[in-house]
Structure formats: structure tokens, C-alpha cells
Design an enzyme around this catalytic site. Structure first.
Site, mmCIF file in Angstrom:
data_model
loop_
_atom_site.group_PDB
_atom_site.id
_atom_site.type_symbol
_atom_site.label_atom_id
_atom_site.label_comp_id
_atom_site.label_asym_id
_atom_site.label_seq_id
_atom_site.Cartn_x
_atom_site.Cartn_y
_atom_site.Cartn_z
ATOM 1 C CG ASN A 24 4.647 -6.229 -7.516
ATOM 2 O OD1 ASN A 24 4.292 -5.884 -8.641
ATOM 3 N ND2 ASN A 24 4.093 -7.246 -6.867
ATOM 4 C CE LYS A 80 1.243 -5.913 -5.079
ATOM 5 N NZ LYS A 80 0.518 -6.409 -3.932
ATOM 6 C CG HIS A 140 2.921 -11.237 -6.342
ATOM 7 N ND1 HIS A 140 1.627 -11.123 -5.872
ATOM 8 C CD2 HIS A 140 3.664 -10.369 -5.608
ATOM 9 C CE1 HIS A 140 1.615 -10.225 -4.898
ATOM 10 N NE2 HIS A 140 2.828 -9.750 -4.721
ATOM 11 C CD GLU A 155 -1.283 -9.065 -5.613
ATOM 12 O OE1 GLU A 155 -0.821 -8.530 -6.639
ATOM 13 O OE2 GLU A 155 -1.182 -8.556 -4.480
ATOM 14 C CD GLU A 168 5.767 -10.782 -2.236
ATOM 15 O OE1 GLU A 168 6.058 -9.596 -2.095
ATOM 16 O OE2 GLU A 168 4.969 -11.177 -3.086
ATOM 17 N N GLY A 226 -1.191 -6.539 1.028
ATOM 18 C CA GLY A 226 -2.379 -5.705 0.817
ATOM 19 C C GLY A 226 -3.280 -5.635 2.036
ATOM 20 C CB SER A 252 2.382 -4.542 4.483
ATOM 21 O OG SER A 252 1.170 -4.942 3.872
HETATM 22 C C1 3PY Z 1 3.068 -6.111 -1.151
HETATM 23 O O1 3PY Z 1 3.922 -5.526 -0.486
HETATM 24 O O2 3PY Z 1 1.870 -5.989 -0.919
HETATM 25 C C2 3PY Z 1 3.464 -6.996 -2.255
HETATM 26 O O3 3PY Z 1 2.652 -7.732 -2.745
HETATM 27 C C3 3PY Z 1 4.841 -6.939 -2.795
HETATM 28 O O4 3PY Z 1 4.996 -7.776 -3.897
#
Ligand code: 3PY
Length: 253
Positions: A9, A11, A98, A100, A170, A176, A216
């Protein structure tokens, strides 16, 4: 056997030349190094999709994905991108839900249910994300939170359509933040998720559903995470922006 998947991803990162170099490196390295039973997916910003798709060419194990799409097929929705538009560029996967998007853009489970329908109706495959925030984990409500996200966001699908979905758990507190769920925490939740899928669609569908871990994940922890029986791969944030790290993760099964 469930499909093993390592999806990056990206982003909202990378300029044109950076994106092109990364995609070319990933395609070349994946061809030589990634085990042939692992699918590698690059989920890029919309502006890079077409170029990344052409750089992938007819590679057997690398695919391209978007990070979002709109619910409606066309019309006066300035700034949005529809599922038919993505499909017309030959996009394979679309990340939906996601954290976010849920947090910063107010995406609800109901909206995500519609987006999932749009993606499937256009013959692309959703990577459906969900997970609890820190307060929910601390209150011990993570299982109920995840169950609600699944039942409102994706459990309306027929068993046939559900069979096309990739799930991505997730935990938001691991995104993050540099914190990763321990492999035991990931396995516990992935097993619970598989049981929820089995309760809804039956054990055969549940056993065939890829459930990725996101939050992460990096070369130093991927092996331990992927060794868990119900962890089928990863949705990789920051580490997907470095070709060497990303490919090392794809070799971590
Ligand atoms: C991360 O690993 O920070 C993610 O948001 C993966 O989508």
C-alpha cells in the site's frame, strides 16, 4: 491451499519517476526471487496506475491495485474515480476501507458495502480492510468491532462473490506507529475472523479466504507473522516503498 499474497500500500507517496523506478525494480526482483505461489500486488496512487500496469506487462506473479474507488459508476462527483474507470485500465485489485479512509474521509461500513459491490461488479477483486483502534483493543472489544465491520461491510455478499475477496486485518494502533501486533495477537484475531467467515459462509469458504495482516509489517517481522496458520500474507505500508524490503517480505513464507 490458500493464496499467499504480499500487497504493497504505497498510500499517497512517490512522484512519477520514483514510482516508475520502484515498480520496475519490484517486477524484476519478483520474477527472480519471489516464490511462484506468492502473488505480489502494488497498490499505487491513481495517477501511477496506468504506468505501473504497463511496467508489469505480462508478469506472472505481479499485479496492480488501486487504494479506493467511488460507489457510483459515473456522473457529477468531482474528484472521484469509479470502479468502471479502474476496470477500463485493467486494474486487478482495489483496497477498500483502509483505516485512513475510515478516519479521515468518514467512510462507513454501509458505504464500503456499496464500494465492494462496485468493485466486484466490474470484475476486480477487493482487498477489504478492517480493524480496531487502540481504545477498543484496551477495552477488549476488538472481536466485536471486527465482527460489526465484517457483517455490515462485506457479509451481504453471496458465497460466490465472497470467494473473490481478500480480507486485510489491520489493527489501527499498529498503523504508522511502528508498533506491530505480536504474531500471537495476529494469529488469535485471524483465527477469530476465519471462524466468523465460517459461521456465515461455511468452513470450506473460510478455509479458502486469504486473510492478510497489515500494520507495520516489515522484513524483520514478516517471517514470524506469516508462519502463523491463519495469516496468509501482508498488506504492507512503509516497507512497500523500498523494493528490497518489499521483495524480502514476499520471500518470508
Ligand atoms: C501500514 O502498514 O501502515 C498500513 O497501513 C498498510 O496498509
Amino acid at each position: 491451499m490458500r493464496q499467499k499474497i504480499v500487497a504493497g500500500n504505497w498510500k499517497m507517496n512517490l512522484l512519477k519517476e520514483e514510482a516508475e523506478s520502484l515498480a520496475s525494480e519490484v517486477v524484476n526482483m519478483a520474477k527472480d526471487e519471489t516464490p511462484s505461489d506468492v502473488k505480489v500486488i502494488m497498490c499505487t496512487p491513481f495517477v501511477h496506475l496506468s504506468k505501473v500496469k504497463s511496467l508489469i506487462g505480462n508478469s506472472a506473479n505481479v499485479f496492480v491495485g488501486a487504494q479506493n474507488c467511488y460507489t457510483e459508476p459515473s456522473g457529477a462527483f468531482t474528484g472521484e474515480i469509479s470502479a468502471p474507470q479502474l476496470a477500463s485500465y485493467g486494474i486487478d485489485y482495489v483496497i477498500l476501507g483502509h483505516s485512513e479512509r475510515r478516519e479521515y474521509f468518514g467512510e462507513s461500513n454501509e458505504m464500503l458495502a456499496k464500494k465492494t459491490d462496485a468493485v466486484l461488479a466490474n470484475n476486480m477483486l477487493p482487498i477489504f480492510c478492517f480493524g480496531e483502534v487502540l481504545e477498543e483493543r484496551e477495552a477488549g472489544t476488538q472481536k466485536a468491532v471486527v465482527e460489526k465491520q465484517l457483517s455490515e461491510g462485506i457479509f451481504h455478499l453471496s458465497a460466490e462473490d465472497f470467494g473473490k475477496v481478500v480480507l486485510a486485518y489491520e489493527p489501527v494502533w499498529a498503523i504508522g506507529t511502528g508498533k506491530t501486533a505480536s504474531s500471537a495477537q495476529a494469529q488469535e484475531m485471524h483465527k477469530d475472523i476465519r471462524d466468523m467467515v465460517a459461521a456465515k459462509y461455511g468452513q470450506e469458504v473460510a478455509d479458502a479466504t486469504p486473510i492478510l495482516y497489515g500494520g507495520s509489517a516489515k522484513p524483520s517481522n514478516a517471517q514470524e507473522l506469516f508462519a502463523q496458520p491463519d495469516v496468509d500474507g501482508g498488506l504492507i505500508g512503509g516497507a512497500s516503498l523500498a523494493s528490497r524490503d518489499f521483495i524480502e517480505i514476499s520471500k518470508s513464507y
